[in-house]
Design a protein around this motif. Structure first.
Motif, PDB file in Angstrom:
ATOM      1  N   PHE A  10     -83.949   8.150  15.768  1.00 54.30           N
ATOM      2  CA  PHE A  10     -83.310   9.007  14.770  1.00 54.30           C
ATOM      3  C   PHE A  10     -81.856   9.290  15.151  1.00 54.30           C
ATOM      4  CE2 PHE A  10     -81.897  13.114  13.261  1.00 54.30           C
ATOM      5  CZ  PHE A  10     -82.208  13.065  11.913  1.00 54.30           C
ATOM      6  N   THR A  38     -86.431  10.936  20.489  1.00 54.39           N
ATOM      7  CA  THR A  38     -85.635  11.002  19.258  1.00 54.39           C
ATOM      8  C   THR A  38     -84.551   9.927  19.219  1.00 54.39           C
ATOM      9  OG1 THR A  38     -84.009  12.552  20.179  1.00 54.39           O
ATOM     10  CG2 THR A  38     -85.992  13.499  19.192  1.00 54.39           C
ATOM     11  N   LYS A  67     -88.130  14.428  16.432  1.00 57.77           N
ATOM     12  CA  LYS A  67     -86.940  15.155  15.992  1.00 57.77           C
ATOM     13  C   LYS A  67     -87.336  16.436  15.267  1.00 57.77           C
ATOM     14  CE  LYS A  67     -82.495  15.426  15.900  1.00 57.77           C
ATOM     15  NZ  LYS A  67     -81.704  15.402  17.162  1.00 57.77           N
ATOM     16  N   GLN A  68     -88.391  16.376  14.477  1.00 54.13           N
ATOM     17  CA  GLN A  68     -88.857  17.579  13.802  1.00 54.13           C
ATOM     18  C   GLN A  68     -89.305  18.632  14.825  1.00 54.13           C
ATOM     19  OE1 GLN A  68     -92.584  17.861  11.320  1.00 54.13           O
ATOM     20  NE2 GLN A  68     -91.150  17.608   9.618  1.00 54.13           N
ATOM     21  N   TYR A 113     -89.135  10.337  14.254  1.00 60.49           N
ATOM     22  CA  TYR A 113     -88.932  11.393  13.261  1.00 60.49           C
ATOM     23  C   TYR A 113     -89.740  12.640  13.619  1.00 60.49           C
ATOM     24  CZ  TYR A 113     -86.879   7.860  10.129  1.00 60.49           C
ATOM     25  OH  TYR A 113     -86.094   6.896   9.560  1.00 60.49           O
ATOM     26  N   VAL A 124     -87.731  15.173   8.193  1.00 65.42           N
ATOM     27  CA  VAL A 124     -86.889  15.738   9.252  1.00 65.42           C
ATOM     28  C   VAL A 124     -85.928  16.762   8.653  1.00 65.42           C
ATOM     29  CG1 VAL A 124     -85.110  15.236  10.970  1.00 65.42           C
ATOM     30  CG2 VAL A 124     -87.069  13.695  10.724  1.00 65.42           C
TER      31      VAL A 124
END
Length: 474
Positions: free
Chosen positions: A173, A170, A257-258, A254, A325
């Motif tokens: 991001f 991540t 991060k999700q 992304y 996200v």
């Protein structure tokens, strides 16, 4: 426009007809003079394009990707510009280090690692390749190794994610806005350097254009192919690296991060990664072909390409993944399949249209398109040194449907990216609006340039293929 440039040495012997009446001297690249509308457009972009990028990214960071809430808060007096700016992450040493290492690594891969992929990948064209003839009659050579750089970069990314764990997937991001400042610094530095270089030590002075207007020259560029040394070509490097190599890494960050936030990756995020990943891989698989496209063949290198490739491309072309996200969308199976089909059909049209042009060019028209010998229009043009060249304009296959049908496929793919995000917010749909404006403008530029280049032969071509983008409509 599908134009085949004759390259065989025996055919070049009869090309030097000086200033012949049949072939007008071609006006390549950007304008020599600036009209008021062009200047106003340039000033608008120089002033507001960086603000547009910041506004979109800030809206996601502070307003859950709503483009209206910041304006409403400001107009209602609930917040002031200073409040928004104070909440914006600043440049950090971490981001500066990440970005410096990233760009340096891509420079090393580009300049110092000759391509080896073409030696074992059937059908891939890499290694040293020739570009199109420039207005001054120069044919530059390029080290085409973008696919190799993409593969090496992603192998290292996945090795770290699953084995070494030196940094979090991540990381992009998590440092997205500080990295924005780094990208802006590089974009402005390289654009300013390119302008200075064009004035004082150009690679090829005959391929430079000066309008006398500082803002236009800064925006649209002076040098046609600025280079440092033999192989570092500004246009090829910044067009593909670092922005397009980073595109897929940004989307992967992304997705990571999700996964971190919600415990799973949605099918919409997977679609964005797959469809945009196909586009990125297509670019690098066909990087040698891109040497003959408008960015390399006609655009000079200025802020438009330098800053645009460093900032506009990686930050606004990846808005769909960023949006997902903050707003994870799980599509129903039917919608997911429909969006995937739209993206794949668009890609097929985009790729096959370009393939037909490339096949026609490489074989001098001695090929079959859709099972038949292709139709074409013979034409000629003159370079600035007075050398006469001959071309063939393809009027068969997809090129018989519309003069820019590859752009139609590109727009279908762009729409598919946006549809993955649903319809709750406008932000992810900026991309299709922007691409429609960009490609329509490119059609206009291409039409004007080709008419200047081919003269009456271009009129014959437009009569044979009357539509630009959509057969029967436009």
């Amino acid at each position: 426009m599908a134009a085949h440039r004759e390259k065989k040495s025996e055919e070049r012997n009869h090309r030097s007809a000086r200033n012949g009446a049949q072939a007008p001297q071609v006006q390549w690249g950007r304008a020599w003079e600036v009209d008021w509308f062009s200047l106003a457009s340039i000033l608008f972009l120089l002033a507001f394009a960086p603000l547009i990028v910041y506004y979109f990214i800030m809206s996601c960071d502070q307003y859950q990707c709503s483009l209206t809430d910041p304006l409403i808060n400001l107009l209602m007096g609930n917040k002031h510009l200073s409040d928004i700016w104070s909440k914006t992450p600043s440049l950090t040493y971490t981001a500066a280090g990440i970005y410096t290492v990233w760009v340096a690594f891509q420079v090393i891969l580009y300049v110092f690692v000759p391509d080896f992929c073409h030696k074992f990948l059937p059908g891939y064209v890499g290694g040293v390749q020739e570009g199109a003839v420039t207005p001054a009659g120069v044919v530059n050579k390029y080290e085409v190794n973008g696919l190799q750089a993409w593969i090496i970069t992603h192998i290292l990314w996945f090795a770290n994610a699953y084995y070494f764990h030196y940094f979090s997937p991540t990381i992009i991001f998590d440092n997205w806005i500080p990295l924005l400042w780094c990208a802006n610094i590089l974009g402005y530095v390289v654009s300013t350097f390119a302008m200075i270089k064009g004035y004082f030590f150009p690679t090829n002075a005959k391929d430079c254009k000066f309008t006398g207007n500082f803002f236009y020259d800064y925006m649209m560029g002076i040098e046609f192919n600025p280079r440092i040394g033999k192989w570092f070509d500004f246009k090829l490097f910044f067009n593909g690296r670092p922005g397009i190599v980073a595109w897929t890494l940004i989307n992967l960050s992304y997705a990571a991060k999700q996964q971190e936030l919600y415990g799973h990756v949605t099918n919409s995020m997977i679609l964005v990664n797959v469809l945009q990943g196909i586009y990125v891989l297509d670019y690098f698989w066909n990087e040698a072909w891109y040497l003959k496209t408008i960015d390399i063949c006609h655009d000079h290198f200025g802020w438009y390409l330098g800053w645009g490739d460093c900032v506009w491309l990686p930050y606004l072309y990846t808005l769909q993944g960023l949006y997902l996200v903050y707003h994870p969308v799980q599509l129903c199976t039917a919608n997911a399949i429909g969006i995937l089909a739209l993206g794949l059909v668009g890609y097929y049209i985009f790729r096959m249209t370009n393939h037909q042009k490339d096949l026609f060019r490489c074989t001098s028209g001695n090929c079959k398109i859709w099972g038949e010998k292709p139709d074409y229009i013979e034409c000629s043009y003159m370079s600035v040194d007075g050398t006469k060249y001959y071309s063939k304009l393809l009027t068969s296959g997809f090129w018989g449907w519309a003069r820019h049908f590859n752009y139609t496929g590109d727009l279908m793919g762009s729409l598919a990216y946006c549809l993955t995000c649903g319809f709750e917010h406008f932000l992810p749909y900026f991309y299709i609006i922007y691409m429609t404006i960009l490609l329509t403008h490119r059609c206009i530029r291409d039409e004007h340039r080709c008419y200047s280049k081919f003269g009456k032969d271009w009129k014959r071509y437009t009569a044979a293929v009357p539509y630009q983008l959509i057969p029967g409509l436009f």
